[in-house]
Design an enzyme around this catalytic site. Sequence first.
Site, PDB file in Angstrom:
ATOM      1  N   TYR A 263      -2.202 -13.403   6.744  1.00  0.00           N
ATOM      2  CA  TYR A 263      -2.139 -13.336   8.269  1.00  0.00           C
ATOM      3  C   TYR A 263      -3.065 -14.158   8.766  1.00  0.00           C
ATOM      4  CZ  TYR A 263       0.414  -8.745   8.078  1.00  0.00           C
ATOM      5  OH  TYR A 263       0.970  -7.714   7.829  1.00  0.00           O
TER       6      TYR A 263
ATOM      7  N   LYS B   8      -2.010  -8.439  -7.287  1.00  0.00           N
ATOM      8  CA  LYS B   8      -1.022  -9.383  -8.073  1.00  0.00           C
ATOM      9  C   LYS B   8      -1.572 -10.536  -8.875  1.00  0.00           C
ATOM     10  CE  LYS B   8       3.456 -10.385  -8.825  1.00  0.00           C
ATOM     11  NZ  LYS B   8       4.273  -9.386  -9.558  1.00  0.00           N
TER      12      LYS B   8
ATOM     13  N   ASP C  75      -0.033  -3.269   4.252  1.00  0.00           N
ATOM     14  CA  ASP C  75       0.963  -3.472   5.191  1.00  0.00           C
ATOM     15  C   ASP C  75       2.165  -2.766   4.700  1.00  0.00           C
ATOM     16  OD1 ASP C  75       2.433  -3.446   7.543  1.00  0.00           O
ATOM     17  OD2 ASP C  75       3.292  -5.385   6.846  1.00  0.00           O
TER      18      ASP C  75
HETATM   19  C1  IPM Z   1       1.162  -2.765  11.147  1.00  0.00           C
HETATM   20  C2  IPM Z   1       1.952  -3.730  11.921  1.00  0.00           C
HETATM   21  C3  IPM Z   1       1.337  -5.098  12.039  1.00  0.00           C
HETATM   22  C4  IPM Z   1       0.880  -5.738  10.660  1.00  0.00           C
HETATM   23  C5  IPM Z   1       2.276  -6.160  12.821  1.00  0.00           C
HETATM   24  C6  IPM Z   1       2.827  -5.586  13.988  1.00  0.00           C
HETATM   25  C7  IPM Z   1       1.245  -7.336  13.014  1.00  0.00           C
HETATM   26  O1  IPM Z   1       3.243  -3.927  10.811  1.00  0.00           O
HETATM   27  O2  IPM Z   1      -0.039  -2.668  11.882  1.00  0.00           O
HETATM   28  O3  IPM Z   1       1.420  -2.186  10.187  1.00  0.00           O
HETATM   29  O4  IPM Z   1       1.555  -6.220  10.038  1.00  0.00           O
HETATM   30  O5  IPM Z   1      -0.245  -5.647  10.316  1.00  0.00           O
HETATM   31 MN    MN Z   2       3.000  -2.536   9.316  1.00  0.00          MN
END
Ligand code: IPM
Ligand code: MN
Length: 327
Positions: A117, A163, A219
């Site tokens: 990210y 992984k 996530d």
């Molecule tokens: C979460 C969401 C977010 C993430 C997105 C909206 C950026 O999916 O909080 O789980 O991927 O962290």
């Molecule tokens: Mn999410």
Amino acid sequence: MKVVCLPGDGIGPEVMEAAMRVLEPLPLELEAQPFGGEAIAKFGTPLPAATLEACKQADAVLLGAIGLPKYDGAALRPEQGLIELRGELDVYANLRPSSDGDKVDLLIVRELVGGIYYGRRGRTEDGVVFDTCEYTEPQIERIARRGFELARKRSKRLTCVDKANVLATSRLWRQVVERVKSDYSDVEVQYMLVDNAAMQIARAAEQFDVIVTENMFGDILSDLAAAVTGGLGLAASASLADGGPGLFEPVHGSAPDIAGKGIANPTAMLRSVAMMLEHAFGEETAARELEHAVEAAIHEAPTTDLGGTAGTREFTDKVVEALGRED
Ligand code: IPM
Ligand code: MN
Ligand code: NAD
């Protein structure tokens, strides 16, 4: 004590309204700020400077959800504001509990401000587009220590999900966890590859206690853990820094398919409020009372995602009523 509230988009404002109803009687200052798609429309950015400043000055930040289909494919997206906010607050420890009230009680400890990210991304001259998963040892060590500390307070079992058969970052995670482990000899550690972990959560989630994992794996696995314990409408989260305000938000998104219908389940939001009362304000009793009131509402007025007929407001009426019954 000040809470900055970011209602956001879609069902965000609908579940935030439920949160406001349970927070208003408490001695907290509540301040709403624009964020997400709503802020892009008004200010041309998902995280206006004034919103960020208010969040930094707050004792806690409460978020509904952001994201709207109209920004799919757009250069500027609501989600960028959320990524930036998490980074600015350095809320690296994202706690995502899932329980079915019976055998399953697992806690995903998701690293929230690193990995793919936040790594380098772009496009080369020859048209290669890339997103890079990057981690440093200190970034891994602080989340690993959080995982061990939390496991110590629970069933003392920690699963590091990675992984490591393919990724260099995952091999570093294992090295760091191995090193940190010597400070937590009472905690039992196991390693599991993420593909198998997904299968095991779907098949027998009761085998897990605390899972510690990198940003994107966390996530994906937290949506899965939510699905096997009652659905996304129930899944709350707390994102914590080392000092500074925490960010409290449901695991789910803005749910465009049900937005505006008044049927969103506010449980995930209300459980996030309970996590805020506990982690930001040390109000454990108030947190447990709210959780019990939500539990009562789940039984007395289930929302449609749980097979019932109650809308968001009717469900919240039950929560408020049950809170009254507690004193
Ligand atoms: C979460 C969401 C977010 C993430 C997105 C909206 C950026 O999916 O909080 O789980 O991927 O962290
Ligand atoms: Mn999410
Ligand atoms: P979503 O979580 O919004 O919805 C997935 C499914 O779960 C939908 O069918 C939805 O109706 C249902 N659902 C979610 N929350 C519910 C609730 N409280 N009650 C009842 N049903 C609920 O995921 P999506 O559809 O993939 O994403 C929609 C938008 O939300 C996207 O723009 C995405 O980026 C964004 N998103 C934001 C956050 C956040 O703000 N933290 C988290 C996840 C996704």
